[in-house]
Design an enzyme around this catalytic site. Structure first.
Site, mmCIF file in Angstrom:
data_model
loop_
_atom_site.group_PDB
_atom_site.id
_atom_site.type_symbol
_atom_site.label_atom_id
_atom_site.label_comp_id
_atom_site.label_asym_id
_atom_site.label_seq_id
_atom_site.Cartn_x
_atom_site.Cartn_y
_atom_site.Cartn_z
ATOM 1 C CG ASP A 192 11.258 11.110 6.063
ATOM 2 O OD1 ASP A 192 10.679 10.352 5.250
ATOM 3 O OD2 ASP A 192 12.157 11.920 5.744
ATOM 4 C CG HIS A 193 6.205 5.821 5.535
ATOM 5 N ND1 HIS A 193 6.905 4.666 5.794
ATOM 6 C CD2 HIS A 193 4.891 5.444 5.493
ATOM 7 C CE1 HIS A 193 6.081 3.635 5.882
ATOM 8 N NE2 HIS A 193 4.834 4.075 5.704
#
Lengths: 467, 475
Positions: A437-438
């Site tokens: 998850d950036h």
């Protein structure tokens, strides 16, 4: 005098479940707390205990049925022959449940409350009829006035709900009481869409949180072309696990900015170690697989990079860092994908993990996982490698922030040395894909995470030290 | 589907028997055929169409058109247009009216054939709850039915001692529509819509008309503010309007009728060339042997029905006048469709929220939904939005500044509950209000809807604006 047992919410906000197994049948005697049904709620099998002691008269659902909160499960005769009146009133509408006529609906309403309310809803019904026969008698008008002096909600129910005649027709056909519909129009006007939604809701609607996602998929469904124009088709119901997967994965895809970091690990030495110690590792049963070793390696990497062992709290703009190491393991079953969680991987040795992974996988395949068996994971491991594949992009299992995918380990020629002095050796190479998850981590974090992971995998001796 | 050749034969059995060929009966029959049922429509007189077509709505409106023409030509003088007094050819007028009626009844018969409704000319009585005894000139026997719809209608109420069939000078509305002659003087007993409409027709054709009404005002079931402009017209055109007055004696001789009128000041005799009795209608429920089928009626003889138009015997339905309600053709037609769909196993209900009523006097009156009087009776809080037509340009051009459009709304939301209109074209104007109520519209919806200018429809839009605090031209 029969009594009834209705389905109630088995967990947070769940509204429906699929009946997996029925443990009792007509005439059985049941004690308070005995398991009467097993239902599947959001991927988990849950046993439903009887809240009564008595003899089962009728079991209403069948295996495979979906039951909703307040649906009738069992009609029974309680042991302590309780007093009459009240129960009899209850029993009558129950028998005609399936007819779902409007009359029944109003009887049902009366049943929930006290007798006075019941009388009121009857009065409301009468009023409806009278509005048809416009020249209603003076007597009826007198009754109307009496009604007005009672509670506001009852008075509201007697007023017609603003809705177009065509909307009223749809409501009538679908057996929806307009008073129960959430209006979306101005000043409380109920639209045809509201009625359709209410009718759908009665058949089985998921929790409010995913309502928008559902609406989207409904829109998609309604926009489908007629496939039969191009050939034969068949329709298959999305059973509970499939639906839950669809919902969860849409949410993941929609909400999480996924980024992937891929690399290949040389697991030649690790594979030798695995083979050498296979019998010892399997002392307590199970199968000493690469997955077991990967669980340990992941924990090692997670300890170095705690922001992969985290969840995002968007409301408070915070990252929740976890001090425990529970790893979810994706298991393909006949019913669909399940992700049971192996707890405290950091504190268990390889022998224990080997046994536990097998146990858990078996339980998943048998459909015996409980809801709690699938909760609380820090990160998920998915290993479709044995079936093939060199590169994969698994979707993160929210509220986690990372997932690790294993490809197929293959013996490959690997070049060691430099341009002028090298040798080519056959090495067992395992493709790895980290989905992250950036919002929680950046590409550099992911590269470090994977490199650390690979370092541990390539040197089993150091891995031993580290775990 | 059509059974052109055997249309009048009586079969042994039918899926749906419809008793009565008025608007309710034929609408039910057509809908039932559409739903795939085998339908037998039993009508006891040669032309189909019932009271509405033969001796009600259609002939009366045909005559009232003449009345309106006469009134308009008279008032044209104000606009600088002088006509001579019209010559009235009563025979030609009667023939014209008959022609209109015949065109419609012929058309209706054609529709029955075309749609495949089996039309049987006979009287029907219930033998039991599954069989009808059918007696006619050409057909008689027993007809077994799976379901039935009773649409036998209503007929005018007579006064004690009056037999319309025997009497020459005392008429009911049917007799009045025959237009046998233009009497020198006419007494109309009953200040409801039938009496006022027919009184106006006869007045415009040259009779001196007197109205007598028991209640304290004309049209007691319409709101007073709507009736006022009409009452004013009637007072100037009629010889007399006696309110709170009863008829205590009727004596018919060869040349006139002596009528004793009684009010709080005592009784007096008056002489009239003819008398029209228009004091209400009663259901045609006796003579059907309803008891043999187990169908129950209320004390007044109206058949009791539910929202699906089912009687106490669920496979026997009743619709229209015989089932009570407002005794209006359009209500009967809608009920007929509900009954037919119910009979065909569809989910249907008569759940209309506004059944419009129209009075075709000059000026016309129309209303729908809740009236102010009803709201008072029910102790219901309402807001009334009145837009007087003095503020409407089109009304002035029509010499209709006396007109009024009013909306009855819920005070908080402005939700439309009822509407009333008095003035020319009220019959058409009311349609918008009916739709608005059925759609659950609020006053603002009417206000924001663009109405063509200059038309009378604007009066409804501007009445809606009053809810928002003042309209463009008023308030």
């Amino acid at each position: 005098m029969s009594e009834t047992f209705r389905f109630s919410d088995p967990g947070e906000g769940l509204e429906e479940a699929e009946v997996l197994e029925i443990h009792v049948s007509e005439g059985d005697h049941v004690n308070d707390g005995d398991t009467v049904l097993t239902v599947e709620t959001d991927k988990a099998a849950t046993d439903i205990p009887a809240p009564f002691t008595g003899t089962v008269e009728t079991v209403h659902p069948s295996t495979g049925d979906r039951v909703r909160v307040d649906d009738l499960l069992i009609t029974y005769q309680p042991d302590d022959g309780s007093d009459g009146g009240e129960e009899q009133q209850e029993a009558e509408p129950d028998e005609s449940q399936d007819e779902a006529s409007r009359e029944d609906a109003s009887q049902e309403k009366g049943k929930d409350g006290d007798e006075e309310q019941e009388a009121d809803s009857e009065a409301a019904e009468n009023d409806d009829e009278e509005s048809v026969q416009k020249e209603s008698s003076r007597k009826a008008q007198g009754a109307r006035k009496e009604d007005d002096t009672r509670g506001g909600r009852q008075a509201d129910r007697r007023q017609p709900v603003p809705a177009a005649p065509s909307t009223r027709r749809i409501a009538r056909e679908k057996g929806v009481d307009l008073h129960d519909v959430e209006p979306s129009g101005p000043q409380g006007r109920v639209t045809a869409e509201d009625v359709e939604a209410a009718a759908k809701g009665e058949q089985g609607e998921a929790s409010r949180e995913t309502a928008s996602a559902e609406q989207e998929s409904q829109q998609q469904a309604s926009g489908l072309p007629d496939f039969s124009r191009w050939g034969e088709t068949e329709r298959e119901a999305m059973r509970s696990i499939r639906r839950a997967t669809a919902k969860r994965m849409s949410q993941s895809w929609r909400d999480i900015p996924h980024v992937y970091h891929q690399d290949v690990a040389d697991i030649t030495a690790l594979e030798r170690f695995r083979r050498d110690y296979e019998p010892s590792a399997e002392t307590n049963g199970g199968k000493f697989t690469m997955t077991v070793l990967m669980l340990k390696a992941m924990v090692y990497a997670l300890k170095q990079f705690p922001r992969f062992n985290a969840s995002l709290d968007n409301e408070n703009d915070e990252i929740v860092l976890k001090r425990y190491f529970h790893i979810g393991v994706a298991v393909a079953t006949e019913q669909g994908l399940l992700v049971p969680v192996i707890r405290d991987v950091d504190r268990k040795n390889l022998i224990d993990l080997t046994a536990e992974l097998k146990e858990t996988t078996d339980k998943a395949k048998a459909g015996e996982l409980g809801r709690e068996d699938m909760e609380g994971g820090c990160m998920t491991l998915t290993n479709p490698g044995p079936m093939g594949g060199t590169s994969l992009s698994p979707l993160i299992n929210p509220p986690e922030v990372a997932i690790l995918g294993m490809g197929q380990a293959r013996l490959e020629p690997v070049v060691h040395g430099d341009l002028d002095d090298y040798e080519v050796k056959p090495r067992l190479m395992l493709p790895l894909s980290l989905g992250f998850d950036h919002r929680a981590n950046d590409g550099a974090d992911a590269a470090s995470f994977v490199t650390t992971l690979i370092g541990a995998l390539e040197d089993p001796h150091s891995l031993l030290l580290k775990i | 589907m059509a059974r052109k050749d055997e249309s009048s034969k009586l079969p042994d059995s039918t899926q749906l028997a419809v008793i009565g060929g008025g608007p309710g009966g034929y609408a039910a029959a057509f809908e039932a055929v559409k739903q795939g049922l085998d339908v037998t429509l039993i009508n006891d007189e040669a032309p189909v169409g019932g009271v509405c077509l033969l001796r009600g709505c259609i002939p009366s409106k045909t005559l009232l058109e003449v009345t309106e023409l006469i009134h308009t030509s008279e008032s044209a003088e104000t606009m600088g247009l002088r006509f001579a007094r019209p010559e009235i050819d009563v025979d030609a007028l009667r023939q014209w009216k008959q022609k209109v009626v015949k065109t419609l009844t012929d058309g209706l018969e054609g529709l029955c054939r075309q749609r495949g409704v089996r039309l049987v000319r006979a009287r029907a009585r219930f033998a039991d709850d599954q069989n009808l005894t059918v007696e006619g000139d050409d057909v008689s026997g027993t007809l077994r039915f799976e379901q039935a719809i009773i649409a036998s209608g209503s007929r005018p109420v007579a006064l004690p001692g009056v037999d319309f069939a025997e009497s020459r000078r005392i008429m009911d509305s049917t007799g009045a529509l025959e237009l046998e002659e233009i009497p020198e003087s006419l007494l109309v007993i009953g200040g409801g819509y039938v009496g006022l409409e027919m009184g106006m027709v006869y007045q415009s054709l040259g009779s001196q008309v007197t109205v007598v009404e028991m209640a304290e005002r004309l049209m007691p079931n319409a709101d007073e503010d709507l009736v006022k402009p009409l009452a004013r017209t009637l007072e100037s055109r009629f010889k007399a309007v006696h309110l709170k007055t009863q008829v205590s004696g009727l004596h018919e001789t060869q040349r006139q009728v002596t009528v004793t009128l009684e009010d709080e000041n005592g009784s007096r005799d008056h002489r009239f060339s003819r008398v029209l009795v228009a004091v209400g209608r009663r259901p045609n429920s006796e003579g059907l042997d309803l008891d043999k089928a187990g169908v129950s009626c209320d004390d007044a003889g109206f058949i009791e029905i539910d929202a699906q138009c089912r009687t106490s015997v669920s496979h026997i339905h009743a619709i229209g006048d015989v089932a009570g309600g407002m005794l209006l053709a359009h209500e009967a037609m809608h009920q007929g469709k509900v009954a037919a769909r119910t009979a065909a196993g569809q989910s249907a209900a008569f759940d209309a929220r506004a059944v419009p009523a129209v009075v075709y006097t000059v000026p016309q009156l129309a209303w729908c939904g809740l009236t102010e009087a009803q709201a008072r009776d029910e102790d219901r809080e309402i807001q009334v939005l009145k837009f007087p037509w003095q503020a409407a340009g089109r009304a002035l051009s029509l010499q209709a500044d006396y007109g009024l459009s009013k909306l009855i709304v819920e005070p908080d939301s402005g939700r439309l509950l009822g509407a009333g209109i008095v003035g020319p074209q009220a019959e058409s104007l009311i349609g918008e209000a009916v739709l608005a109520i059925e759609m659950g519209a609020v006053a603002e919806d009417l206000a924001l809807t663009v109405h063509p200018h200059p038309t009378l429809t604007e009066t409804l839009g501007e009445a809606g604006e009053l809810f928002l605090g003042g309209s463009t031209h008023y308030g």
